[in-house]
Design an enzyme around this catalytic site. Structure first.
Site, short mmCIF file in Angstrom:
data_model
loop_
_atom_site.label_atom_id
_atom_site.label_comp_id
_atom_site.label_asym_id
_atom_site.label_seq_id
_atom_site.Cartn_x
_atom_site.Cartn_y
_atom_site.Cartn_z
CD GLU A 1 -26.08 5.44 47.13
OE1 GLU A 1 -25.30 6.37 47.41
OE2 GLU A 1 -26.48 4.62 47.96
CB CYS B 1 -23.33 -3.60 45.89
SG CYS B 1 -22.92 -2.15 44.89
CE LYS C 1 -31.24 -6.71 46.30
NZ LYS C 1 -30.26 -6.79 45.20
#
Length: 348
Positions: free
Chosen positions: A19, A109, A148
């Site tokens: 990010e 995440c 992921k």
């Protein structure tokens, strides 16, 4: 049918999606700097972390900022996140029309602000929804689908979770060797990544397994491929300590980053500033670019640390460039670096 992930030469080395880091500018620079030194650069690149509904609103002519790209970045995989299967189906079709080489679903995440919505690493606890999102992407596109993720939420559940994902027929699995609750503390557990390779092989899956976590160099990445059997390695924070990391497997690699004189390292920074200005034209904050400044200076140098502190106080690219020019003029010139260096004088 072959896919991107099957066709890429092994080992696959890739830059992690980060990010406010891996925008179109930085992706191009990392690859072009590797090429400048005669290295192939990253095998494949990833966009920044992008909400799936941004893809729905985007078009090839007017992409969301995180989806901006150029042909120089190919093959480029778009990383998306969300929880709505209908949006994933519609968004996947839009992303294929935009020319991406693949779609990566973020299920790893660890940030609480996204986990609390049920997205990203929260999906480790809701496998049925994870399967729906993968299936929705399949309905919307013929592009290869990767995921992921992490080894678990609180404890490692590699056998259950990674086996489940591989059973969904994904084309690649990118595994960070930590659980979500660890965030980035401690050390990534590459034993869990090696276990995932064993699971993949036991299933007879053709999915590529890419390991991620605490990789600091291409040499390190190569050792990990040999030790674990992964198809490739994704490198994230390592690029902050060596912006020329992907140039290191050249027949004539650059000197170690810490051995480059200040003028050369500043030359790469100025190139970055100018490319950022040209691309974004003020549409992205200059404060975001400041996050990169520390990458170009040596933390053990009091003089460079003082210069970095001054740079953080400045509010414009012009002011930063002027201060950098002054600093380099005061620095003794070192002529020992090969001619492919980026000097501030060639970038100004």
């Amino acid at each position: 049918m072959t896919t991107l992930w099957q066709d890429l030469p092994r080992p696959i080395f890739t830059l992690a999606p980060m990010e406010d880091v891996t925008d179109t500018v930085f992706r191009r620079l990392v690859r072009s700097w590797a090429h400048r030194w005669g290295a192939p650069g990253p095998s494949v690149l990833f966009t920044e972390f992008t909400r799936i509904d941004s893809a729905i609103r985007s078009t090839p002519e007017k992409p969301d900022g995180r989806l901006r790209s150029t042909p120089e970045e190919a093959p480029l995989v778009v990383q998306v996140w969300g929880t709505n299967p209908a949006e994933f189906e519609e968004g996947a079709a839009a992303l294929e029309a935009m020319g991406f080489a693949g779609i990566d679903i973020n299920m790893g995440c660890p940030a609480w602000k996204v986990r609390k919505s049920g997205a990203c690493s929260a999906l480790i606890g809701t496998p049925s929804l994870a399967a729906e999102l993968i299936a929705a992407c399949r309905r919307g596109t013929s592009l290869p689908i990767s995921v992921k993720t992490r080894t678990g939420i609180t404890i490692a559940e590699t056998d259950r979770w990674c086996r489940f994902l591989l059973d969904q027929g994904i084309d690649a699995l990118v595994l960070h060797g930590r659980v979500a609750d660890e965030m980035y503390d401690g050390w990534a557990d590459w034993r869990e990544i090696r276990r995932t390779v064993e699971i993949r092989d036991s299933l007879g899956s053709r999915a590529a397994v890419i390991g991620n976590g605490d990789v600091c160099s291409l040499d390190h990445a190569l050792r990990l491929t040999e030790q674990t059997g992964v198809d490739g390695v994704m490198i994230g924070r390592g690029i902050f300590f060596d912006p020329l990391l992907f140039a290191r497997n050249s027949p004539t690699p650059p000197p170690p980053w810490e051995d480059l004189p200040l003028q050369e390292r500043v030359g790469y920074l100025v190139e970055h500033i100018q490319a950022y200005q040209q691309e974004w034209q003020g549409k992205r904050s200059f404060e975001v670019l400041k996050k990169f400044f520390r990458n170009y200076f040596l933390p053990h140098s009091p003089r460079e640390t003082a210069l970095l502190r001054r740079l953080y106080t400045l509010g414009s690219p012009a002011a930063v460039t002027e201060l950098l020019e002054e600093a380099c003029q005061a620095e003794p010139q070192d002529q020992s670096v090969p001619a492919r260096k980026a000097s501030i004088s060639s970038q100004a």
